[in-house]
Write a protein that holds these residues in place. Structure first.
Motif, PDB file in Angstrom:
ATOM      1  N   ARG A  36       0.802  -1.173  -0.115  1.00  8.40           N
ATOM      2  CA  ARG A  36       0.016  -0.102   0.076  1.00  8.40           C
ATOM      3  C   ARG A  36       0.832   1.239   0.033  1.00  8.40           C
ATOM      4  O   ARG A  36       0.806   2.094  -0.930  1.00  8.40           O
ATOM      5  N   TYR A  37       1.795   1.388   0.895  1.00  6.50           N
ATOM      6  CA  TYR A  37       2.360   2.645   1.074  1.00  6.50           C
ATOM      7  C   TYR A  37       3.881   2.889   0.396  1.00  6.50           C
ATOM      8  O   TYR A  37       4.449   3.901   0.335  1.00  6.50           O
ATOM      9  N   ASN A  40       2.157   1.533  -3.763  1.00  5.24           N
ATOM     10  CA  ASN A  40       1.013   2.087  -4.327  1.00  5.24           C
ATOM     11  C   ASN A  40       0.184   0.849  -4.818  1.00  5.24           C
ATOM     12  O   ASN A  40      -0.615   1.149  -5.980  1.00  5.24           O
ATOM     13  N   ALA A  41       0.055  -0.300  -4.242  1.00  3.25           N
ATOM     14  CA  ALA A  41      -0.792  -1.231  -4.668  1.00  3.25           C
ATOM     15  C   ALA A  41      -1.532  -1.787  -3.505  1.00  3.25           C
ATOM     16  O   ALA A  41      -1.506  -1.228  -2.528  1.00  3.25           O
ATOM     17  N   ASN A  42      -2.317  -2.849  -3.617  1.00  6.09           N
ATOM     18  CA  ASN A  42      -3.050  -3.444  -2.637  1.00  6.09           C
ATOM     19  C   ASN A  42      -3.154  -5.041  -2.906  1.00  6.09           C
ATOM     20  O   ASN A  42      -3.567  -5.438  -4.135  1.00  6.09           O
TER      21      ASN A  42
END
Length: 222
Positions: A36-37, A40-42
């Motif tokens: 995430r940080y 920039n994915a999930n």
């Protein structure tokens, strides 16, 4: 103080399984934070996976804690009575726990069974048999977790050959009847131990004192 008994192979298996589940939960959560940080994915299946794994850890840990007398308990009353009355009170307590675990086992089986194409039990409180007709629901899937390739064989066995896009729900939910059966078994073991006089209470919430006493004994301070 008697030396602590060695851990059995079953103890090691249970401890390894519970510790492994916690480790996998940590790894998934950490990976998702990085994704995430930093990237920039999930990892879209991370949340559901950790929730299910947490359920596995708690349910399996509950029966293991019964086995090790590690649940918290209040012993202010039983310390005020003699050994005979203490044993009677312990037997009453474990009888209630056995009845409760039996009800949990029935409820967990009835919740999981149809997901696994199996019949629920009949009877409101205690099983009187199994359903003669029921609606198989093995086609239900979890929300986000993809079905891993090594479970593809379940499509033919449980879903008439239709593809599972997500993990079939009966797989993670299988911990419900399994853990409740194990919990019932542990309570029965405790009841036998109390009846034979090997234990005088359901729980022993003094692990810290026992550990400190063992450390003092090793240091020659006891």
């Amino acid at each position: 103080m008697q030396p602590a008994p060695g851990r059995s192979s079953v103890d090691r298996i249970e401890e390894t399984l519970i510790g492994g589940i916690l480790g996998v939960m940590t790894l998934i959560t950490f990976s998702n934070v990085i994704a995430r940080y930093i990237l920039n994915a999930n990892i879209f299946w991370a949340l559901e996976s950790t929730v299910l794994l947490f359920g596995w850890m708690v349910l399996l840990g509950a029966s293991y804690a019964v086995k090790k007398s590690a649940h918290l308990g209040v012993d202010a009353t039983i310390e005020m009575v003699g050994p005979t009355l203490r044993q009677v009170m312990a037997l009453l307590a474990v009888a209630v726990c056995i009845a409760y675990a039996f009800l949990l086992l029935k409820g967990s089986w009835d919740y999981w069974a149809n997901f696994a194409n199996l019949p629920q039990t009949t009877g409101r409180w205690f099983p009187t048999g199994f359903e003669e007709s029921f609606r198989p629901q093995a086609w239900y899937e979890v929300n986000d977790i993809p079905n891993p390739p090594f479970l593809k064989f379940l499509e033919d066995a449980m879903n008439d050959g239709d593809e599972y896009e997500k993990l079939p729900r009966f797989v993670p939910y299988a911990v419900l009847p399994f853990s409740m059966a194990l919990l019932l078994f542990r309570f029965l073991q405790a009841a036998i131990a109390i009846w034979r006089g090997a234990r005088d209470r359901m729980v022993a919430s003094h692990e810290v004192e026992d550990e400190l006493a063992e450390v003092r004994e090793r240091r020659g301070e006891g």
